[in-house]
Design an enzyme around this catalytic site. Structure first.
Site, PDB file in Angstrom:
ATOM      1  N   LYS A  83      49.937  46.858  -3.611  1.00 32.59           N
ATOM      2  CA  LYS A  83      50.532  47.360  -2.361  1.00 32.59           C
ATOM      3  C   LYS A  83      49.804  46.707  -1.191  1.00 32.59           C
ATOM      4  O   LYS A  83      48.568  46.722  -1.119  1.00 32.59           O
ATOM      5  CB  LYS A  83      50.384  48.875  -2.320  1.00 32.59           C
ATOM      6  CG  LYS A  83      51.474  49.593  -1.551  1.00 32.59           C
ATOM      7  CD  LYS A  83      51.370  51.093  -1.815  1.00 32.59           C
ATOM      8  CE  LYS A  83      52.324  51.873  -0.942  1.00 32.59           C
ATOM      9  NZ  LYS A  83      52.060  53.317  -1.025  1.00 32.59           N
TER      10      LYS A  83
HETATM   11  O1  G3P Z   1      53.083  56.379  -0.094  1.00 32.21           O
HETATM   12  C1  G3P Z   1      53.240  56.330   1.265  1.00 32.21           C
HETATM   13  C2  G3P Z   1      54.074  57.408   1.909  1.00 32.21           C
HETATM   14  O2  G3P Z   1      54.959  57.989   1.044  1.00 32.21           O
HETATM   15  C3  G3P Z   1      53.316  58.321   2.794  1.00 32.21           C
HETATM   16  O3  G3P Z   1      54.000  59.487   3.170  1.00 32.21           O
HETATM   17  O4  G3P Z   1      54.084  61.743   4.168  1.00 32.21           O
HETATM   18  O5  G3P Z   1      51.994  60.349   4.428  1.00 32.21           O
HETATM   19  O6  G3P Z   1      54.060  59.750   5.631  1.00 32.21           O
HETATM   20  P1  G3P Z   1      53.505  60.375   4.403  1.00 32.21           P
END
Ligand code: G3P
Length: 218
Positions: A83
């Site tokens: 990633k």
């Molecule tokens: O994996 C990255 C992503 O899904 C992060 O989500 O909720 O931290 O914006 P969030």
């Protein structure tokens, strides 16, 4: 459509994998920090629990170092996807890793032009962050639809991985928008199976059966 779990919690991943419905896992430095423990041990356990892609993120910011970290991550297991952040350095690393046979997930995507660059860099996945766009008053799901249109217009095969999913509506809309994959925090994965009418209907069926005096079928 592939369903990934967005977590670094090994035990949660192992438990939900038993459904046979988990196609992969995504992690990020914040999720890994929250889960605690040894990063590489956890990553190896996650890769044993699921057969599909497991995204593990680099923490370097320059392409050379990102490539080195990506190669280190790829030594953990064959199903690791590196990633990388959507910066020019991340895109350079993406291209170099791809040329060496390593798949990448380009993350922190917030616009169609960024998504086009990720595809041109050879990313296997691009991760548009729906919830974080909603947080700033934009329409995260519209971005998924727009990237779908752009990729289809140009025949680009990078897979759209809907990320930063924060609600049941996000899950439903990602399915309808034609995302190739969605990565879900475990509670939203579990919520997918639930509907009050399913529970009510099942209770009524079982109740009627019991009242008829019949037992189990085997
Ligand atoms: O994996 C990255 C992503 O899904 C992060 O989500 O909720 O931290 O914006 P969030």
């Amino acid at each position: 459509m592939k369903l990934f779990l967005d977590t670094a919690e090994v035990k949660v991943i192992e438990a939900l994998s038993e459904t046979g419905l988990v196609d992969g896992v995504t992690t990020n430095p914040s999720l890994v920090a929250k889960a605690g423990g040894d990063f590489f041990d956890a990553l190896a356990a996650i890769c044993r629990a699921v057969a599909g892609p497991v995204s593990a993120e680099v923490v370097a910011t320059q392409a050379d170092a990102m490539v080195a970290e990506g190669e280190r991550l790829r030594r953990v297991a064959d199903n690791i996807v590196v990633k990388l952040p959507l910066t020019f350095e991340g895109l350079k690393a993406c291209r170099r890793l791809k040329d060496k046979g390593h798949p990448a997930n380009v993350t922190l995507c917030f616009s169609v032009p960024q998504a086009l660059l990720a595809a041109k860099a050879g990313a296997m996945f691009v991760s548009p962050f729906i919830g974080r766009l909603d947080d700033i008053g934009e329409d995260g799901m519209a971005l998924i639809c727009d990237i779908r249109t752009a990729y289809d217009n140009y025949g680009l095969d990078t897979q759209i991985l809907a990320a930063s999913i924060r609600s049941e509506a996000h899950v439903r809309q990602a399915i309808l928008a034609g995302a190739d994959a969605a990565t879900l925090p475990p509670p939203w994965f579990e919520a997918m199976v639930k509907h009050p009418l399913t529970d009510k209907g099942l209770a009524a069926f079982l109740d009627d059966w019991a009242k008829s005096g019949r037992g189990g079928l085997v």
